[in-house]
Design an enzyme around this catalytic site. Structure first.
Site, PDB file in Angstrom:
ATOM      1  N   GLU A  50       0.834  -1.212   0.000  1.00 42.07           N
ATOM      2  CA  GLU A  50       0.000   0.000   0.000  1.00 42.07           C
ATOM      3  C   GLU A  50       0.867   1.260   0.000  1.00 42.07           C
ATOM      4  OE1 GLU A  50      -3.230   0.361  -0.358  1.00 42.07           O
ATOM      5  OE2 GLU A  50      -3.661  -1.772  -0.363  1.00 42.07           O
ATOM      6  N   ASN A  54       1.278   3.985  -3.074  1.00 42.32           N
ATOM      7  CA  ASN A  54       0.990   5.409  -2.870  1.00 42.32           C
ATOM      8  C   ASN A  54       2.120   6.291  -3.399  1.00 42.32           C
ATOM      9  OD1 ASN A  54      -1.493   4.996  -1.753  1.00 42.32           O
ATOM     10  ND2 ASN A  54      -0.891   5.436   0.352  1.00 42.32           N
ATOM     11  N   ARG A 108      -9.599   4.362  -7.082  1.00 45.27           N
ATOM     12  CA  ARG A 108      -8.958   4.200  -5.769  1.00 45.27           C
ATOM     13  C   ARG A 108     -10.066   4.134  -4.739  1.00 45.27           C
ATOM     14  NH1 ARG A 108      -4.338   2.313  -5.777  1.00 45.27           N
ATOM     15  NH2 ARG A 108      -4.352   1.982  -7.997  1.00 45.27           N
TER      16      ARG A 108
END
Ligand SMILES: Nc1ncnc2c1ncn2[C@@H]1O[C@H](COP(=O)(O)OP(=O)(O)OP(=O)(O)O)[C@@H](O)[C@H]1O
Ligand SMILES: [Mg+2]
Length: 167
Positions: A50, A54, A108
């Site tokens: 994650e 990002n 997202r």
């Protein structure tokens, strides 16, 4: 100078989505020294994935950049820092809210930080707009108690040994 940490590693790689798997597998390999359960390892992999995603999508917005990871072990805790020198986050508290995403059009879900927080013991975000973002995550690996299998193994070894007590 001697480090206070028992072990450390540093990684630097280009912000390409192919490198997301490389990052998650490398951190997991380093973390495996702490003898984590499969579940603990899966939690670490998900959190790293994650944070790295990002950096690629939000930090560099798919443009070329460098992502740095630093991992440290101290006692039975792993500390993982994941940093980019990309666009930065204006409002960290808002960014961390479940379901908040600045890119709803890219499908997202805005759950990245929430996932990191639920799978790791501690997540800290530092960011300066225009300079970049650093996410620091900590997880304590709980030492398993001695399993039934280990006890059976030891008992079997004792039976097989030629220790006088067994004769
Ligand atoms: N490295 C970063 N650089 C710049 N902005 C970031 C960075 N990481 C997160 N953000 C900002 O924080 C928001 C929330 O991040 P989070 O990971 O929770 O959700 P998301 O990435 O938008 O969606 P998902 O992770 O569910 O695909 C992002 O939409 C983005 O605006
Ligand atoms: Mg995300």
């Amino acid at each position: 100078m001697k480090s206070v940490y028992e072990n450390e590693m540093k990684l630097e790689f280009m912000s390409k989505s192919n490198n997301e798997a490389f990052a998650r597998i490398s951190v997991a390999a380093f973390a495996s020294q702490l003898d984590p359960t499969i579940e603990e390892l899966a939690d670490i992999k998900t959190a790293v994935s994650e944070a790295v995603t990002n950096c690629i999508i939000h930090g560099y917005e798919e443009k070329e950049g460098i992502i740095k990871i630093e991992c440290r072990l101290i006692a039975n805790t792993i500390i993982i820092e994941i940093a980019d020198t990309g666009k930065g986050i204006e409002n960290i508290a808002l960014a961390k809210q479940p379901l908040y995403t600045s890119k709803p059009n890219l499908e997202r879900s805005g759950m990245g930080f929430t996932i990191m927080e639920s799978f790791m013991d501690e997540v800290q975000v530092e960011s300066i707009v225009g300079l970049g973002t650093k996410v620091t995550m900590k997880k304590m690996i709980k030492k398993d108690e001695v399993s039934k299998e280990e006890i059976t193994d030891v008992l079997n070894q004792m039976k097989q040994s030629s220790f006088p007590m067994n004769n």
